[in-house]
Design a protein around this motif. Structure first.
Motif, short mmCIF file in Angstrom:
data_model
loop_
_atom_site.label_atom_id
_atom_site.label_comp_id
_atom_site.label_asym_id
_atom_site.label_seq_id
_atom_site.Cartn_x
_atom_site.Cartn_y
_atom_site.Cartn_z
N PRO A 68 0.82 -1.21 0.00
CA PRO A 68 0.00 0.00 0.00
C PRO A 68 0.86 1.27 0.00
O PRO A 68 1.83 1.38 0.74
CB PRO A 68 -0.79 -0.13 1.30
N GLY A 69 0.50 2.19 -0.86
CA GLY A 69 1.24 3.43 -0.97
C GLY A 69 2.33 3.43 -2.01
O GLY A 69 2.89 4.48 -2.34
N THR A 70 2.67 2.25 -2.55
CA THR A 70 3.71 2.16 -3.58
C THR A 70 3.10 2.39 -4.95
O THR A 70 2.17 1.71 -5.36
CB THR A 70 4.39 0.78 -3.56
N ASP A 71 3.63 3.37 -5.67
CA ASP A 71 3.22 3.64 -7.05
C ASP A 71 4.17 2.87 -7.96
O ASP A 71 5.35 3.24 -8.09
CB ASP A 71 3.30 5.14 -7.31
N LEU A 72 3.70 1.80 -8.58
CA LEU A 72 4.57 0.85 -9.27
C LEU A 72 4.25 0.78 -10.75
O LEU A 72 3.09 0.76 -11.15
CB LEU A 72 4.42 -0.54 -8.64
N LEU A 73 5.31 0.70 -11.56
CA LEU A 73 5.20 0.53 -13.01
C LEU A 73 5.73 -0.84 -13.39
O LEU A 73 6.86 -1.20 -13.04
CB LEU A 73 5.99 1.61 -13.73
N ASP A 74 4.94 -1.61 -14.14
CA ASP A 74 5.36 -2.90 -14.68
C ASP A 74 5.57 -2.74 -16.17
O ASP A 74 4.61 -2.63 -16.94
CB ASP A 74 4.29 -3.96 -14.38
N LEU A 75 6.85 -2.71 -16.59
CA LEU A 75 7.20 -2.57 -18.01
C LEU A 75 7.27 -3.94 -18.66
O LEU A 75 7.80 -4.88 -18.08
CB LEU A 75 8.55 -1.88 -18.16
N CYS A 76 6.78 -4.04 -19.89
CA CYS A 76 6.71 -5.33 -20.61
C CYS A 76 5.85 -6.30 -19.81
O CYS A 76 6.26 -7.42 -19.52
CB CYS A 76 8.10 -5.89 -20.86
N LEU A 82 2.67 -10.09 -13.15
CA LEU A 82 3.38 -9.34 -12.11
C LEU A 82 2.58 -8.11 -11.68
O LEU A 82 2.62 -7.72 -10.50
CB LEU A 82 4.76 -8.93 -12.61
N ALA A 83 1.88 -7.49 -12.61
CA ALA A 83 1.02 -6.36 -12.25
C ALA A 83 -0.06 -6.80 -11.27
O ALA A 83 -0.33 -6.12 -10.28
CB ALA A 83 0.40 -5.77 -13.52
N VAL A 84 -0.69 -7.93 -11.55
CA VAL A 84 -1.71 -8.46 -10.64
C VAL A 84 -1.09 -8.80 -9.29
O VAL A 84 -1.66 -8.50 -8.23
CB VAL A 84 -2.38 -9.71 -11.27
N HIS A 85 0.09 -9.40 -9.31
CA HIS A 85 0.77 -9.76 -8.07
C HIS A 85 1.04 -8.52 -7.21
O HIS A 85 0.74 -8.50 -6.01
CB HIS A 85 2.09 -10.46 -8.40
N ALA A 86 1.59 -7.48 -7.82
CA ALA A 86 1.89 -6.25 -7.07
C ALA A 86 0.61 -5.59 -6.57
O ALA A 86 0.57 -5.06 -5.46
CB ALA A 86 2.68 -5.29 -7.95
N ARG A 88 -2.17 -7.09 -5.78
CA ARG A 88 -2.66 -7.87 -4.65
C ARG A 88 -1.92 -7.52 -3.36
O ARG A 88 -2.47 -7.66 -2.26
CB ARG A 88 -2.51 -9.37 -4.94
N LEU A 89 -0.67 -7.09 -3.49
CA LEU A 89 0.09 -6.66 -2.32
C LEU A 89 -0.29 -5.25 -1.87
O LEU A 89 0.18 -4.79 -0.83
CB LEU A 89 1.59 -6.71 -2.63
N GLY A 90 -1.13 -4.58 -2.66
CA GLY A 90 -1.62 -3.27 -2.27
C GLY A 90 -1.05 -2.11 -3.06
O GLY A 90 -1.42 -0.95 -2.84
N ALA A 91 -0.12 -2.36 -4.00
CA ALA A 91 0.50 -1.28 -4.77
C ALA A 91 -0.50 -0.69 -5.77
O ALA A 91 -1.43 -1.35 -6.22
CB ALA A 91 1.73 -1.79 -5.51
N ARG A 92 -0.30 0.59 -6.10
CA ARG A 92 -1.02 1.23 -7.20
C ARG A 92 -0.23 0.95 -8.47
O ARG A 92 0.89 1.43 -8.62
CB ARG A 92 -1.14 2.74 -6.97
N VAL A 93 -0.79 0.19 -9.38
CA VAL A 93 -0.01 -0.39 -10.48
C VAL A 93 -0.44 0.19 -11.83
O VAL A 93 -1.63 0.25 -12.14
CB VAL A 93 -0.14 -1.92 -10.50
N THR A 94 0.57 0.57 -12.60
CA THR A 94 0.41 0.87 -14.02
C THR A 94 1.23 -0.15 -14.80
O THR A 94 2.39 -0.40 -14.45
CB THR A 94 0.90 2.29 -14.35
N ALA A 95 0.64 -0.74 -15.82
CA ALA A 95 1.32 -1.76 -16.61
C ALA A 95 1.37 -1.33 -18.07
O ALA A 95 0.39 -0.78 -18.59
CB ALA A 95 0.60 -3.10 -16.47
N VAL A 96 2.50 -1.61 -18.72
CA VAL A 96 2.71 -1.18 -20.10
C VAL A 96 3.23 -2.33 -20.95
O VAL A 96 4.10 -3.09 -20.50
CB VAL A 96 3.71 0.00 -20.17
N ASP A 97 2.72 -2.44 -22.15
CA ASP A 97 3.27 -3.38 -23.14
C ASP A 97 2.98 -2.83 -24.53
O ASP A 97 1.97 -2.13 -24.73
CB ASP A 97 2.67 -4.77 -22.99
N ILE A 98 3.83 -3.14 -25.48
CA ILE A 98 3.64 -2.66 -26.84
C ILE A 98 2.74 -3.58 -27.65
O ILE A 98 2.18 -3.18 -28.68
CB ILE A 98 5.01 -2.49 -27.55
N SER A 99 2.55 -4.81 -27.18
CA SER A 99 1.74 -5.79 -27.90
C SER A 99 0.26 -5.61 -27.57
O SER A 99 -0.13 -5.58 -26.41
CB SER A 99 2.19 -7.20 -27.51
#
Length: 254
Positions: A68-76, A82-86, A88-99
């Motif tokens: 909680p409170g972690t602003d996290l970026l999952d690249l690729c 991994l975005a779902v995993h983070a 679930r731990l409470g992080a605010r997640v942004t995920a990026v992929d080119i596909s």
């Protein structure tokens, strides 16, 4: 492979890392180990299936206390495991992929998990100009492959990364410092075939405090096995070696 489709290391690498991988994959049972698993995902054809590298990075994310409170970026992000995993731990997640297929898979998996993950389609950090994060994690394409650029289509897009395996890695290394807030954390996983020492050097030169936190050796998968002769010709593989090392590299911005 174990029953979950994750390759479990056999006998090499750090013993604590091997044990944690076995517990998280379900090969060895221990109360609480399930929390370290990225969990099951669905994926469209051509999207990377979570494997040992995914699990190794998931363990590192959990060990770092991301929550909680972690602003996290999952690249690729690929399937978004991994975005779902983070998240679930409470992080605010942004995920990026080119596909497009990866983005669709990640959006589906975050919806199925009922987690508020933002999934964007774009080319690494170009998808989020000016944004900074408390943590950046990445399991990028890192397998050395014939050709000077990464494929634009097909399953090889998930793992092929140019003749030295560094087409994507180098870009992440060059941009990581500006993407992190003060005190921010970078975690990425790669193969020993794509020169982890180059990653450490680039990140250090950019101003991060860098270390290799996890190492584990696994048998070649189908792609690397088919490419072994080419890898030997390139000098990237010694003798008749039929295993590769995976490493997690950690960078901290002071």
């Amino acid at each position: 492979m174990n029953g979950r489709g994750v390759r479990v290391p056999e006998g090499e690498g750090d013993p604590k890392t091997r044990q944690a991988l076995r517990e998280a994959s379900g090969t060895v049972r221990r109360p609480g180990a399930e929390a370290a698993r990225p969990g099951r995902v669905v994926r469209l054809p051509g999207v990377y299936r979570p494997q040992t590298d995914t699990l190794l990075l998931a363990l590192a994310i959990r060990r770092e206390g991301i929550g909680p409170g972690t602003d996290l970026l999952d690249l690729c992000t690929g399937s978004g495991a991994l975005a779902v995993h983070a998240a679930r731990l409470g992080a605010r997640v942004t995920a990026v992929d080119i596909s497009r297929r990866a983005v669709a898979s990640a959006r589906l998996n975050t919806a199925l998990a009922r987690l508020p993950v933002t999934v964007r389609r774009g080319d690494l950090l170009r998808a989020l100009p000016g944004r900074t994060f408390d943590a950046v994690v990445s399991n990028p394409p890192y397998v050395p492959a014939p050709g000077l650029s990464v494929p634009r289509h097909g399953p090889g897009r998930s793992w092929d990364a140019g003749p030295d395996g560094r087409v994507i890695l180098d870009r992440i290394c060059d941009d990581a410092f500006t993407a992190l807030r003060p005190g921010g954390l970078l975690l990425l996983v790669q193969s020993g075939l794509s020169r982890p020492e180059e990653t450490v050097g680039r990140l250090s030169a950019a101003g991060l405090h860098v270390s290799v936190t996890d190492r584990v050796t696994i048998p070649f998968g189908p792609v690397t096995r088919r490419r072994a002769a080419w890898l030997r010709d390139r000098g990237l593989l010694r003798d008749r070696l039929d295993r590769e090392e995976l490493v997690v590299i950690r960078g901290r911005k002071e």
